[in-house]
Design a protein around this motif. Structure first.
Motif, PDB file in Angstrom:
ATOM      1  N   ILE A 102       0.853  -1.186   0.000  1.00 43.97           N
ATOM      2  CA  ILE A 102       0.000   0.000   0.000  1.00 43.97           C
ATOM      3  C   ILE A 102       0.891   1.239   0.000  1.00 43.97           C
ATOM      4  N   PHE A 103       0.563   2.218  -0.864  1.00 45.06           N
ATOM      5  CA  PHE A 103       1.360   3.443  -0.889  1.00 45.06           C
ATOM      6  C   PHE A 103       0.471   4.666  -0.744  1.00 45.06           C
ATOM      7  N   THR A 104       1.040   5.722  -0.201  1.00 45.22           N
ATOM      8  CA  THR A 104       0.330   6.999  -0.086  1.00 45.22           C
ATOM      9  C   THR A 104       1.223   8.102  -0.620  1.00 45.22           C
ATOM     10  N   ILE A 116      -3.437  10.592  -1.466  1.00 43.31           N
ATOM     11  CA  ILE A 116      -4.013   9.533  -2.294  1.00 43.31           C
ATOM     12  C   ILE A 116      -3.387   8.201  -1.894  1.00 43.31           C
ATOM     13  N   THR A 117      -4.219   7.195  -1.775  1.00 48.86           N
ATOM     14  CA  THR A 117      -3.762   5.854  -1.398  1.00 48.86           C
ATOM     15  C   THR A 117      -3.937   4.907  -2.579  1.00 48.86           C
ATOM     16  N   GLY A 118      -2.960   4.052  -2.766  1.00 48.13           N
ATOM     17  CA  GLY A 118      -3.051   3.043  -3.814  1.00 48.13           C
ATOM     18  C   GLY A 118      -2.395   1.751  -3.373  1.00 48.13           C
ATOM     19  N   SER A 119      -2.460   0.753  -4.221  1.00 45.56           N
ATOM     20  CA  SER A 119      -1.835  -0.527  -3.902  1.00 45.56           C
ATOM     21  C   SER A 119      -1.285  -1.161  -5.175  1.00 45.56           C
ATOM     22  N   ILE A 120      -0.426  -2.127  -4.982  1.00 47.49           N
ATOM     23  CA  ILE A 120       0.067  -2.947  -6.083  1.00 47.49           C
ATOM     24  C   ILE A 120      -0.464  -4.349  -5.834  1.00 47.49           C
ATOM     25  N   ARG A 121      -1.306  -4.836  -6.727  1.00 50.59           N
ATOM     26  CA  ARG A 121      -2.072  -6.058  -6.459  1.00 50.59           C
ATOM     27  C   ARG A 121      -1.353  -7.342  -6.844  1.00 50.59           C
ATOM     28  N   ASP A 122      -0.501  -7.289  -7.861  1.00 47.83           N
ATOM     29  CA  ASP A 122       0.129  -8.512  -8.370  1.00 47.83           C
ATOM     30  C   ASP A 122       1.547  -8.614  -7.826  1.00 47.83           C
ATOM     31  N   LEU A 123       1.699  -9.424  -6.768  1.00 55.43           N
ATOM     32  CA  LEU A 123       2.996  -9.605  -6.128  1.00 55.43           C
ATOM     33  C   LEU A 123       3.360 -11.078  -6.115  1.00 55.43           C
ATOM     34  N   THR A 161      -5.369   2.638  -7.755  1.00 56.27           N
ATOM     35  CA  THR A 161      -5.725   3.707  -6.823  1.00 56.27           C
ATOM     36  C   THR A 161      -7.240   3.841  -6.665  1.00 56.27           C
ATOM     37  N   GLY A 162      -7.974   2.913  -7.272  1.00 54.22           N
ATOM     38  CA  GLY A 162      -9.431   2.957  -7.150  1.00 54.22           C
ATOM     39  C   GLY A 162     -10.101   3.896  -8.124  1.00 54.22           C
ATOM     40  N   PHE A 163      -9.344   4.448  -9.074  1.00 56.36           N
ATOM     41  CA  PHE A 163      -9.901   5.369 -10.060  1.00 56.36           C
ATOM     42  C   PHE A 163      -9.259   5.042 -11.399  1.00 56.36           C
ATOM     43  N   ASP A 206      -5.393   5.505 -12.895  1.00 53.26           N
ATOM     44  CA  ASP A 206      -4.528   4.320 -13.008  1.00 53.26           C
ATOM     45  C   ASP A 206      -3.955   4.191 -14.414  1.00 53.26           C
ATOM     46  N   LYS A 207      -4.746   4.569 -15.417  1.00 56.23           N
ATOM     47  CA  LYS A 207      -4.262   4.513 -16.806  1.00 56.23           C
ATOM     48  C   LYS A 207      -3.096   5.483 -16.999  1.00 56.23           C
TER      49      LYS A 207
END
Length: 194
Positions: free
Chosen positions: A38-40, A49-56, A83-85, A89-90
């Motif tokens: 998770i990153f901010t 803004i909060t986001g994540s990297i899903r494929d680990l 980032t939920g948007f 993300d694009k």
């Protein structure tokens, strides 16, 4: 001469204790269902803004008797930044930020582990982003090691780690300083014993 069962057990215990191979490190595969990065990042001073990297994907070699001899190797798919948007993300996946067409993967490989307390350690390693590799320290806390009796009944280990990345050091300069240069990262890691 015949040894009694008690003597045989004592001899076996002495062999186990004196043998270095008795404490060989265990391998844990990263559990993608329960591992998060998770990153901010600050957005123009208005919000965070909060986001994540899903494929680990990754592996932990854990020496529980001597944690300093452990090692971790993780790769992260840049196209899984979320980032939920969708529109944002694009843009993040494009050439100004993660540039996934040219650099599809980010990696972290440990180089040294230093215990800092009974349940804490600094994991030093090399982090690669946009083809640039720089040293990075994960401030890590051990959470638990046990059998997962609610889920799949496998033996697991868990850690939480934090770090800070200055994205411009990796060539990700878009909109600095208006969009924050400093990225705060939290990693929740669960590993499944192999």
């Amino acid at each position: 001469m015949t040894l009694s069962p008690k003597a045989l057990l004592t001899a076996a215990m002495i062999c186990v204790v004196s043998s270095p191979s008795a404490f060989a490190a265990d391998t844990y595969a990263l559990d993608p269902a329960h591992t998060q990065t998770i990153f901010t990042i600050n957005h123009l001073g208005f919000s965070t803004i909060t986001g994540s990297i899903r494929d680990l994907r990754g592996t932990l070699i854990l020496d529980s008797m001597k944690p300093e001899d452990s090692a971790i190797d993780v790769s992260m798919a840049a196209n899984s930044v979320d980032t939920g948007f969708a529109a944002r993300d694009k843009v993040l996946q494009g050439p100004m930020f993660f540039n996934i067409a040219q650099f599809p993967t980010m990696t972290f490989k440990s180089t040294h582990i230093k215990k800092t307390g009974p349940k804490t350690a600094d994991i030093q390693g090399d982090f690669t982003l946009l083809g640039v590799t720089k040293p990075l320290v994960l401030k890590t806390t051990f959470n638990r090691m046990a059998q997962d009796k609610i889920g799949t009944n496998v033996f697991k280990v868990g850690f939480t780690a934090t770090t800070v990345i200055k994205r411009s050091e990796f060539g990700m300069n878009a909109y600095v300083p208006y969009v924050g240069d400093i990225v705060h990262v939290t990693i929740n890691f669960e590993g499944i014993k192999q």
